[in-house]
Scaffold this active site. Sequence first.
Site, PDB file in Angstrom:
ATOM      1  N   SER A 142      12.295  26.711  29.683  1.00 53.37           N
ATOM      2  CA  SER A 142      11.657  25.418  29.491  1.00 53.37           C
ATOM      3  C   SER A 142      11.081  24.945  30.811  1.00 53.37           C
ATOM      4  CB  SER A 142      12.696  24.396  28.997  1.00 53.37           C
ATOM      5  OG  SER A 142      12.176  23.077  29.025  1.00 53.37           O
ATOM      6  N   TYR A 155      20.587  19.725  29.762  1.00 55.37           N
ATOM      7  CA  TYR A 155      19.576  20.696  29.349  1.00 55.37           C
ATOM      8  C   TYR A 155      18.885  21.298  30.567  1.00 55.37           C
ATOM      9  CZ  TYR A 155      15.734  22.683  26.587  1.00 55.37           C
ATOM     10  OH  TYR A 155      14.833  23.526  25.994  1.00 55.37           O
TER      11      TYR A 155
END
Length: 250
Positions: A142, A155
Site C-alpha cells: 500500500s 495498517y
Amino acid sequence: MTLPQTPSSRLDGRTALVTGASKGLGLAAACALAQAGAHVILVARDAAVLDEAVAAMAAAGLDAESLALDVTDTAAVRAALAGRSIDVLVNNAGTNRPKPLAEIDEADYAAVMDINVRAAYFLAQAVAEAMPEGGSIINMSSQMGHVGAANRTLYCTSKAAVEGMTRSMAVELGPRGIRVNSVCPTFIETPMTRPFFDKPGFREEVLAKIPLGRLGQIEDIMGPVAFLASDAAALVTGGALMVDGGWTAH
C-alpha cells in the site's frame, strides 16, 4: 541490423497463486494473470464465494481453480502446497482496522499483523522452496507502507513491514532467479473500502492528496501485477510499484 524485441508479457504455461482472491483486488489480480495465459489458483476462506469466482472465470475462458484455505494457518498452507510448483505468487490477503492510536488493542494488532505480515511471510517462504528460476513473488502492499496517516498507525506499520520483507526477500532469493516486488495502491474503491467513503468529508480529503484527482479502481492494479509477473519485468526486483495516483510524490 538486428532490432531489440520487447520481452513477452505472456504467462502461458505458468502457474500462479493469488490469496484473498474471491473478490476485490485479489480477483482482479487473478483475472489479470489468467488473461495473460497463466493457470491461476484462487485462495480464500469462503469456499462458496471462491467457487463462484472460479466459475465466472471459467465461463470467460480463463484457466482457474479454487483452493479454500485460511492463509494464517501455516501448517494447512504447507500441506495444501506440498508437491506443487508455483511460478507466480500474489500475496494479496489483508485486513485493516482503522482506529485512533489510543484505541488500538492487542487483538487489533494481532489480527492485522497476522494476516498482513505473518501469513504473507510464511506463504512466501513455503512457495519459494519449490519456486523455479524466473519465479515472481508480488506482495500487495500500500501507499501506506511509505507514508504516515492518522487513525492508520497499525495498517501503516504492517505495510511498512511488508516493504522491508519484500526488499530482503529480493536480496536473498535473487541468486536463485526469483524476483520479489510489491504493488502499492492508493485508496481503491472496493466493497471493503466503500463504507469509509460514505463518511462526510472523507472522499474529499482523500482526493485532495491524489494529483490525478480520482480514486483507484480494481482494474488499476491489473496491469502492474501482470507486468511484475512476466518476463517484461525480468530485471525488476526489490521494488515498490506505486499505483497511488501521485499521492507519495508530494
